[in-house]
Scaffold this motif. Structure first.
Motif, PDB file in Angstrom:
ATOM      1  N   THR A  22       0.830  -1.212   0.000  1.00 44.58           N
ATOM      2  CA  THR A  22       0.000   0.000   0.000  1.00 44.58           C
ATOM      3  C   THR A  22       0.859   1.255   0.000  1.00 44.58           C
ATOM      4  O   THR A  22       0.395   2.327  -0.389  1.00 44.58           O
ATOM      5  CB  THR A  22      -0.953   0.020   1.206  1.00 44.58           C
ATOM      6  N   GLY A  23       2.121   1.123   0.411  1.00 46.84           N
ATOM      7  CA  GLY A  23       3.037   2.262   0.403  1.00 46.84           C
ATOM      8  C   GLY A  23       3.802   2.427  -0.895  1.00 46.84           C
ATOM      9  O   GLY A  23       4.666   3.302  -0.988  1.00 46.84           O
ATOM     10  N   GLY A  24       3.508   1.581  -1.891  1.00 44.59           N
ATOM     11  CA  GLY A  24       4.131   1.740  -3.201  1.00 44.59           C
ATOM     12  C   GLY A  24       5.254   0.781  -3.509  1.00 44.59           C
ATOM     13  O   GLY A  24       5.830   0.834  -4.606  1.00 44.59           O
ATOM     14  N   ALA A  25       5.587  -0.104  -2.581  1.00 45.12           N
ATOM     15  CA  ALA A  25       6.642  -1.083  -2.844  1.00 45.12           C
ATOM     16  C   ALA A  25       6.134  -2.168  -3.789  1.00 45.12           C
ATOM     17  O   ALA A  25       4.927  -2.405  -3.898  1.00 45.12           O
ATOM     18  CB  ALA A  25       7.129  -1.708  -1.539  1.00 45.12           C
ATOM     19  N   THR A  26       7.060  -2.839  -4.448  1.00 42.96           N
ATOM     20  CA  THR A  26       6.711  -3.919  -5.368  1.00 42.96           C
ATOM     21  C   THR A  26       6.621  -5.255  -4.654  1.00 42.96           C
ATOM     22  O   THR A  26       5.806  -6.108  -4.997  1.00 42.96           O
ATOM     23  CB  THR A  26       7.765  -4.025  -6.485  1.00 42.96           C
ATOM     24  N   ARG A  27       7.449  -5.415  -3.625  1.00 40.30           N
ATOM     25  CA  ARG A  27       7.551  -6.688  -2.897  1.00 40.30           C
ATOM     26  C   ARG A  27       8.431  -6.445  -1.676  1.00 40.30           C
ATOM     27  O   ARG A  27       8.904  -5.333  -1.459  1.00 40.30           O
ATOM     28  CB  ARG A  27       8.205  -7.758  -3.791  1.00 40.30           C
ATOM     29  N   GLY A  28       8.699  -7.514  -0.929  1.00 37.99           N
ATOM     30  CA  GLY A  28       9.710  -7.428   0.110  1.00 37.99           C
ATOM     31  C   GLY A  28      11.093  -7.376  -0.493  1.00 37.99           C
ATOM     32  O   GLY A  28      11.359  -7.961  -1.546  1.00 37.99           O
ATOM     33  N   GLY A  29      11.997  -6.661   0.155  1.00 33.04           N
ATOM     34  CA  GLY A  29      13.359  -6.548  -0.348  1.00 33.04           C
ATOM     35  C   GLY A  29      14.170  -7.810  -0.132  1.00 33.04           C
ATOM     36  O   GLY A  29      15.220  -7.991  -0.749  1.00 33.04           O
ATOM     37  N   TYR A  30      13.721  -8.667   0.746  1.00 34.36           N
ATOM     38  CA  TYR A  30      14.357  -9.951   1.027  1.00 34.36           C
ATOM     39  C   TYR A  30      13.336 -10.795   1.775  1.00 34.36           C
ATOM     40  O   TYR A  30      12.292 -10.294   2.203  1.00 34.36           O
ATOM     41  CB  TYR A  30      15.643  -9.783   1.859  1.00 34.36           C
ATOM     42  N   ARG A  31      13.608 -12.082   1.910  1.00 35.05           N
ATOM     43  CA  ARG A  31      12.634 -12.932   2.578  1.00 35.05           C
ATOM     44  C   ARG A  31      12.545 -12.516   4.050  1.00 35.05           C
ATOM     45  O   ARG A  31      13.556 -12.208   4.685  1.00 35.05           O
ATOM     46  CB  ARG A  31      13.010 -14.407   2.444  1.00 35.05           C
ATOM     47  N   PRO A  32      11.351 -12.513   4.609  1.00 35.01           N
ATOM     48  CA  PRO A  32      11.180 -12.022   5.977  1.00 35.01           C
ATOM     49  C   PRO A  32      11.787 -12.954   7.016  1.00 35.01           C
ATOM     50  O   PRO A  32      11.661 -14.181   6.928  1.00 35.01           O
ATOM     51  CB  PRO A  32       9.657 -11.942   6.134  1.00 35.01           C
ATOM     52  N   ILE A  33      12.476 -12.361   7.974  1.00 32.80           N
ATOM     53  CA  ILE A  33      12.930 -13.068   9.162  1.00 32.80           C
ATOM     54  C   ILE A  33      11.971 -12.710  10.290  1.00 32.80           C
ATOM     55  O   ILE A  33      11.993 -11.586  10.808  1.00 32.80           O
ATOM     56  CB  ILE A  33      14.368 -12.664   9.536  1.00 32.80           C
ATOM     57  N   ILE A  34      11.091 -13.615  10.627  1.00 35.57           N
ATOM     58  CA  ILE A  34      10.136 -13.409  11.711  1.00 35.57           C
ATOM     59  C   ILE A  34      10.204 -14.652  12.578  1.00 35.57           C
ATOM     60  O   ILE A  34       9.659 -15.700  12.229  1.00 35.57           O
ATOM     61  CB  ILE A  34       8.710 -13.173  11.176  1.00 35.57           C
ATOM     62  N   ALA A  35      10.932 -14.543  13.679  1.00 35.31           N
ATOM     63  CA  ALA A  35      11.267 -15.721  14.476  1.00 35.31           C
ATOM     64  C   ALA A  35      10.827 -15.543  15.918  1.00 35.31           C
ATOM     65  O   ALA A  35      10.980 -14.468  16.501  1.00 35.31           O
ATOM     66  CB  ALA A  35      12.773 -15.972  14.426  1.00 35.31           C
ATOM     67  N   THR A  36      10.310 -16.606  16.486  1.00 30.14           N
ATOM     68  CA  THR A  36       9.932 -16.605  17.891  1.00 30.14           C
ATOM     69  C   THR A  36      10.583 -17.779  18.596  1.00 30.14           C
ATOM     70  O   THR A  36      10.964 -18.776  17.958  1.00 30.14           O
ATOM     71  CB  THR A  36       8.408 -16.679  18.063  1.00 30.14           C
ATOM     72  N   GLY A  37      10.747 -17.655  19.911  1.00 31.92           N
ATOM     73  CA  GLY A  37      11.283 -18.753  20.706  1.00 31.92           C
ATOM     74  C   GLY A  37      12.651 -19.204  20.230  1.00 31.92           C
ATOM     75  O   GLY A  37      13.542 -18.394  19.953  1.00 31.92           O
ATOM     76  N   GLU A  38      12.822 -20.526  20.122  1.00 28.13           N
ATOM     77  CA  GLU A  38      14.109 -21.086  19.732  1.00 28.13           C
ATOM     78  C   GLU A  38      14.508 -20.724  18.303  1.00 28.13           C
ATOM     79  O   GLU A  38      15.690 -20.796  17.946  1.00 28.13           O
ATOM     80  CB  GLU A  38      14.077 -22.613  19.888  1.00 28.13           C
ATOM     81  N   ASP A  64      12.635  -8.851  11.092  1.00 33.88           N
ATOM     82  CA  ASP A  64      13.667  -8.258  10.240  1.00 33.88           C
ATOM     83  C   ASP A  64      13.147  -8.375   8.811  1.00 33.88           C
ATOM     84  O   ASP A  64      13.277  -9.414   8.177  1.00 33.88           O
ATOM     85  CB  ASP A  64      14.977  -9.018  10.428  1.00 33.88           C
ATOM     86  N   TYR A  65      12.548  -7.295   8.318  1.00 34.67           N
ATOM     87  CA  TYR A  65      11.885  -7.342   7.009  1.00 34.67           C
ATOM     88  C   TYR A  65      11.705  -5.926   6.506  1.00 34.67           C
ATOM     89  O   TYR A  65      11.357  -5.022   7.273  1.00 34.67           O
ATOM     90  CB  TYR A  65      10.527  -8.039   7.150  1.00 34.67           C
ATOM     91  N   ALA A  66      11.972  -5.716   5.223  1.00 37.80           N
ATOM     92  CA  ALA A  66      11.887  -4.382   4.633  1.00 37.80           C
ATOM     93  C   ALA A  66      11.421  -4.496   3.186  1.00 37.80           C
ATOM     94  O   ALA A  66      11.533  -5.555   2.574  1.00 37.80           O
ATOM     95  CB  ALA A  66      13.243  -3.670   4.708  1.00 37.80           C
ATOM     96  N   PRO A  67      10.908  -3.409   2.605  1.00 38.53           N
ATOM     97  CA  PRO A  67      10.340  -3.471   1.249  1.00 38.53           C
ATOM     98  C   PRO A  67      11.369  -3.282   0.152  1.00 38.53           C
ATOM     99  O   PRO A  67      12.505  -2.846   0.392  1.00 38.53           O
ATOM    100  CB  PRO A  67       9.364  -2.290   1.253  1.00 38.53           C
ATOM    101  N   ASP A  68      10.964  -3.634  -1.054  1.00 36.09           N
ATOM    102  CA  ASP A  68      11.691  -3.293  -2.277  1.00 36.09           C
ATOM    103  C   ASP A  68      10.931  -2.129  -2.896  1.00 36.09           C
ATOM    104  O   ASP A  68       9.903  -2.304  -3.545  1.00 36.09           O
ATOM    105  CB  ASP A  68      11.732  -4.497  -3.214  1.00 36.09           C
ATOM    106  N   LEU A  69      11.438  -0.925  -2.691  1.00 30.41           N
ATOM    107  CA  LEU A  69      10.774   0.295  -3.155  1.00 30.41           C
ATOM    108  C   LEU A  69      11.671   0.974  -4.187  1.00 30.41           C
ATOM    109  O   LEU A  69      12.745   1.468  -3.843  1.00 30.41           O
ATOM    110  CB  LEU A  69      10.515   1.234  -1.976  1.00 30.41           C
ATOM    111  N   HIS A  70      11.242   0.983  -5.425  1.00 27.65           N
ATOM    112  CA  HIS A  70      12.050   1.577  -6.495  1.00 27.65           C
ATOM    113  C   HIS A  70      13.478   1.023  -6.482  1.00 27.65           C
ATOM    114  O   HIS A  70      14.449   1.757  -6.638  1.00 27.65           O
ATOM    115  CB  HIS A  70      12.045   3.105  -6.398  1.00 27.65           C
ATOM    116  N   TYR A  71      13.590  -0.286  -6.230  1.00 31.49           N
ATOM    117  CA  TYR A  71      14.871  -0.995  -6.256  1.00 31.49           C
ATOM    118  C   TYR A  71      15.753  -0.687  -5.052  1.00 31.49           C
ATOM    119  O   TYR A  71      16.943  -1.017  -5.055  1.00 31.49           O
ATOM    120  CB  TYR A  71      15.626  -0.733  -7.555  1.00 31.49           C
TER     121      TYR A  71
END
Length: 442
Positions: free
Chosen positions: A237-253, A276-283
């Motif tokens: 919704t903010g104009g990015a095309t995709r995530g800039g890298y695969r998301p790191i979303i980790a809990t526990g171990e 740990d996740y960020a967008p791909d916005l205009h490269y």
């Protein structure tokens, strides 16, 4: 077709593209040329993403395109396919051979020619120079590409080569260290211009917004991937095309695995979760790390460890200044941290020892960030300068308990200090708990 307007993202100013290509031309002898091989179509129903170096020099997104830069005149030629009316009726207008005038107006590239003429153009040159053959496309960076090719070498049945190596072979050309532009491109991409910083500020703002909304939305019983879905919604919704890298979303171990990516674990009461996740916005992308309690309240031990790393992070931020080397930043922060360590309320000696190791570690000023999350170019061993963008990523390891604690921001060095582009992501522990008590608004 009379109202045909081919897609052009318009990320860069025309003059900036011209200047970059002139710097490339000036880096090799007259009579030589530089050849840049564009990314291929993937054959999937995906959104095409150009190779980073190619986009950095042309701003164009056309599969199977080629760029030739002349060393003596700095004139450039873009090699494209003819207009495909059938494809355009299906997918919309795309820059093609017929758009030479528009391409010149948008990018300053003087010539547009058919792809089949590339071989003759290369044959007229004294020598042909190439960029790094490991070209970054969607969510890739140099270390991920190297890992992929290392994996291929262990597979006796995989004889795949890079696209650039394939093209060079078909053209009868040979890549050698003597005709490689990697060092030149790395030095150029290392220091961002004002346009690049503007995109990185916007990417950082989206990153922080996504993290904050994920914090507000976190509840026991959710899956890690559901927090990623929330972030994706913010990015798109903010104009990015995709995530800039695969998301790191980790809990526990899962947190112990620094680049955990499966994101399929249920969030449990009493555990922490890291995003740990960020967008791909205009490269351009960003980098971030925040840890918060699944139930909305940090336990005493979580406050002890994450609270310490947050305080150390702030010491590092207070130390960063243009003109210092990363080594000097680490040493100054180490000295500043001594009273922090001595005055901290440690519940176990292994935690105190981990805190000491944090101050002694010299990798908190981490990788560069830009078109790739682990971007190109090295900045250690010399004074940092305006335009440098890197991840500040203080980390703590407690191997006795398999605990890994960290916090991360993306900083841009400026003339008089730095800009933290992810600063809007809530940092202080009390503020995190306050945010998590709010009702999320989507």
């Amino acid at each position: 077709m009379n109202n045909r307007t081919p897609f052009y993202r318009n990320t860069y100013r025309r003059d900036d593209l011209i200047l970059r290509r002139k710097k490339i031309a000036a880096s090799f002898p007259d009579g030589d040329v530089a050849l840049f091989v564009g990314a291929p179509a993937t054959g999937a129903f995906d959104v095409f993403r150009q190779y980073n170096d190619f986009y950095y020099l042309t701003g164009t997104e056309v599969p199977h395109s080629y760029l030739l830069i002349s060393g003596d005149t700095a004139e450039c030629t873009l090699f494209l396919e003819p207009l495909d009316s059938r494809m355009e009726r299906s997918e919309g207008p795309m820059l093609s051979l017929e758009d030479a005038s528009a391409i010149y107006q948008l990018t300053g590239i003087e010539h547009v020619k058919p792809r089949h003429s590339l071989k003759a153009a290369c044959a007229h040159a004294n020598a042909v120079w190439f960029p790094n053959e490991n070209q970054e496309s969607s969510q890739a960076c140099q270390d991920t590409i190297r890992h992929a090719f290392h994996s291929k070498t262990t597979d006796p049945f995989d004889v795949a080569v890079t696209r650039q190596e394939m093209v060079a072979s078909e053209l009868g050309l040979r890549q050698t260290p003597k005709n490689c532009l990697t060092a030149q491109l790395n030095s150029m991409r290392l220091i961002k211009d004002s346009t690049e910083v503007r995109w990185m500020r916007r990417a950082g703002e989206l990153t922080a917004r996504a993290v904050n909304l994920a914090m507000k939305s976190t509840k026991p019983g959710m899956f890690e991937f559901q927090l990623g879905a929330i972030a994706d919604a913010v990015f798109l919704t903010g104009g990015a095309t995709r995530g800039g890298y695969r998301p790191i979303i980790a809990t526990g171990e899962n947190i112990w695995n620094a680049h955990y990516f499966r994101n399929n674990t249920v969030l449990s009461d009493g555990e922490l979760v890291i995003m740990d996740y960020a967008p791909d916005l205009h490269y351009y992308t960003s980098d971030i790390g925040r840890m918060w309690p699944v139930n909305g309240s940090y336990s005493a031990v979580q406050r002890e460890l994450y609270g310490f790393i947050v305080e150390y992070h702030k010491l590092l931020l207070d130390t960063i200044a243009p003109g210092l080397t990363p080594e000097e930043i680490h040493e100054e922060a180490r000295v500043k941290a001594l009273p922090l360590i001595d005055g901290w309320s440690w519940s176990r000696d292994v935690y105190r020892q981990a805190g000491i190791r944090v101050a002694e570690f010299t990798g908190h000023c981490s990788h560069t960030v830009g078109m790739a999350v682990h971007d190109n170019g090295s900045y250690f061993g010399r004074p940092i300068e305006p335009g440098l963008v890197f991840a500040l990523d203080p980390q703590m390891w407690v191997p006795e308990e398999n605990l890994y604690i960290r916090v991360e921001d993306t900083v841009v060095i400026t003339e008089d200090g730095y800009l933290n582009v992810t600063a809007d992501a809530v940092l202080e522990l009390d503020d995190v708990e306050g945010l998590m008590a709010q009702v999320p608004v989507f």
